[in-house]
Design an enzyme around this catalytic site. Structure first.
Site, PDB file in Angstrom:
ATOM      1  N   ASP A   1      19.074  75.242  54.837  1.00 28.33           N
ATOM      2  CA  ASP A   1      19.071  74.547  53.555  1.00 28.33           C
ATOM      3  C   ASP A   1      19.069  75.572  52.428  1.00 28.33           C
ATOM      4  O   ASP A   1      18.774  76.761  52.639  1.00 28.33           O
ATOM      5  CB  ASP A   1      17.847  73.633  53.441  1.00 28.33           C
TER       6      ASP A   1
ATOM      7  N   GLY B   1      27.332  63.576  58.101  1.00 31.95           N
ATOM      8  CA  GLY B   1      26.903  62.335  57.479  1.00 31.95           C
ATOM      9  C   GLY B   1      26.915  62.378  55.968  1.00 31.95           C
ATOM     10  O   GLY B   1      26.595  61.383  55.321  1.00 31.95           O
ATOM     11  N   THR B   2      27.293  63.514  55.391  1.00 32.64           N
ATOM     12  CA  THR B   2      27.375  63.619  53.932  1.00 32.64           C
ATOM     13  C   THR B   2      28.587  62.838  53.444  1.00 32.64           C
ATOM     14  O   THR B   2      29.672  62.928  54.029  1.00 32.64           O
ATOM     15  CB  THR B   2      27.507  65.089  53.496  1.00 32.64           C
ATOM     16  N   THR B   3      28.411  62.065  52.379  1.00 30.41           N
ATOM     17  CA  THR B   3      29.519  61.280  51.842  1.00 30.41           C
ATOM     18  C   THR B   3      30.049  61.924  50.561  1.00 30.41           C
ATOM     19  O   THR B   3      29.554  62.956  50.111  1.00 30.41           O
ATOM     20  CB  THR B   3      29.063  59.836  51.549  1.00 30.41           C
TER      21      THR B   3
ATOM     22  N   SER C   1      31.100  59.975  59.371  1.00 27.30           N
ATOM     23  CA  SER C   1      30.881  58.565  59.100  1.00 27.30           C
ATOM     24  C   SER C   1      30.088  58.445  57.807  1.00 27.30           C
ATOM     25  O   SER C   1      29.247  59.291  57.513  1.00 27.30           O
ATOM     26  CB  SER C   1      30.116  57.892  60.244  1.00 27.30           C
TER      27      SER C   1
ATOM     28  N   HIS D   1      20.838  51.531  46.389  1.00 26.23           N
ATOM     29  CA  HIS D   1      20.210  52.685  47.030  1.00 26.23           C
ATOM     30  C   HIS D   1      19.143  53.271  46.115  1.00 26.23           C
ATOM     31  O   HIS D   1      19.076  52.959  44.926  1.00 26.23           O
ATOM     32  CB  HIS D   1      21.243  53.777  47.350  1.00 26.23           C
ATOM     33  N   HIS D   2      18.354  54.175  46.669  1.00 25.45           N
ATOM     34  CA  HIS D   2      17.303  54.879  45.940  1.00 25.45           C
ATOM     35  C   HIS D   2      17.883  55.708  44.795  1.00 25.45           C
ATOM     36  O   HIS D   2      19.076  56.050  44.782  1.00 25.45           O
ATOM     37  CB  HIS D   2      16.534  55.795  46.899  1.00 25.45           C
TER      38      HIS D   2
ATOM     39  N   LYS E   1      19.972  59.210  45.199  1.00 28.06           N
ATOM     40  CA  LYS E   1      21.289  59.312  45.823  1.00 28.06           C
ATOM     41  C   LYS E   1      22.295  59.888  44.838  1.00 28.06           C
ATOM     42  O   LYS E   1      22.368  59.457  43.683  1.00 28.06           O
ATOM     43  CB  LYS E   1      21.749  57.944  46.323  1.00 28.06           C
TER      44      LYS E   1
ATOM     45  N   GLY F   1      29.209  55.658  50.418  1.00 33.29           N
ATOM     46  CA  GLY F   1      30.291  55.716  51.401  1.00 33.29           C
ATOM     47  C   GLY F   1      30.326  54.465  52.257  1.00 33.29           C
ATOM     48  O   GLY F   1      31.401  53.993  52.651  1.00 33.29           O
TER      49      GLY F   1
END
Length: 259
Positions: free
Chosen positions: A31, A87-89, A112, A147-148, A151, A157
């Site tokens: 990270d 999983g990152t959009t 996805s 969403h929160h 985001k 996505g």
């Protein structure tokens, strides 16, 4: 499996917990911000990301980072030859670029907008419902998601995929509209609206509305655990199918290829 996690925020931590509970070993967490990551790298240093994964001895990678970093990460990770689950959009417009990278480097990526098993079943239900309802012109259709407030992208996505499934089922809808309307919507426009508030993990609703009544289909996530567990299952299946020869290297895959 030995798994490397690229992106170690809230989702990364949840994925680690799920992966360990499912009997896997997390050999690297990478990270740019999280100080408890095993590998803290500078923002934009994608060579360091690749090096950390390579040195970890990982069998596969799960990437859950940020829309601004995902393409750099994928360009660094895919040539390593390991199965990569992303999983990152927020990078749908660059999918053709990643497909070419997979083919040229014989790398494999599975992406996805949502790895939740329930959401992927929801996609199928929505598409079939849209097909059925399209036979009745009095029913209009729209998509809404919440969403929160942390985001980074909007619409989600998942909402975009839900909208695509609606349009697959209802051919009269040919254009998505994300902004507020300042005039009467055209019959071919599908409104996809978003709300960002509090700590909502994810809610997606499809409305079928007529003068007489309304039908709503909703998927409501209770926590991030479904997304996290699904991403680990996706990596398991991707690696197993490549090993068995039912999927080949050098391609960009989606959830429909696994389920």
């Amino acid at each position: 499996m030995k798994i490397a996690l690229v992106g170690y925020g809230k989702m990364g931590h949840m994925i680690e917990t799920c992966a360990k509970a499912m009997g896997h070993e997390v050999v690297a967490t990478i990270d740019v911000v999280s100080k408890d990551a095993s590998n803290l790298v500078a923002a934009g240093d994608y060579a360091a990301v690749a090096e950390a994964v390579k040195n970890s001895g990982a069998d596969g990678v799960i990437e859950f980072s940020h829309p601004t970093a995902v393409l750099g990460n994928l360009n660094a990770l895919i040539p390593l030859g390991l199965p990569v689950v992303c999983g990152t959009t927020g990078w749908a417009k660059s999918e053709a670029e990643i497909e070419k990278l997979c083919a040229s480097s014989n790398g494999t990526c599975m992406r996805s907008s949502n790895f939740s098993i329930g959401v992927n079943m929801f996609y199928k239900i929505v598409e079939e419902a849209a097909k059925i309802m399209s036979e009745y012109s009095e029913y209009d259709v729209a998509v809404w998601e919440a969403h929160h407030n942390q985001k980074a992208d909007s619409p989600s996505g998942t909402a975009l995929e839900v909208a695509r499934r609606v349009m697959n089922g209802n051919k009269s809808k040919t254009e998505m509209v994300f902004d507020a309307f300042h005039e009467k919507p055209k019959a071919n426009e599908l409104h996809v609206s978003s709300t960002r508030v509090g700590s909502v993990p994810g809610t997606h609703t499809v409305f079928f509305d007529s003068p007489a009544d309304s039908i709503e289909l909703t998927h409501r996530a209770r926590s991030r655990e479904g997304f996290a567990r699904g991403s680990v299952v996706a990596l398991e299946k991707l690696a197993a199918k490549i090993a068995a020869g039912s999927l080949s290297k050098g391609k960009l895959y989606g959830m429909s290829d696994l389920f």
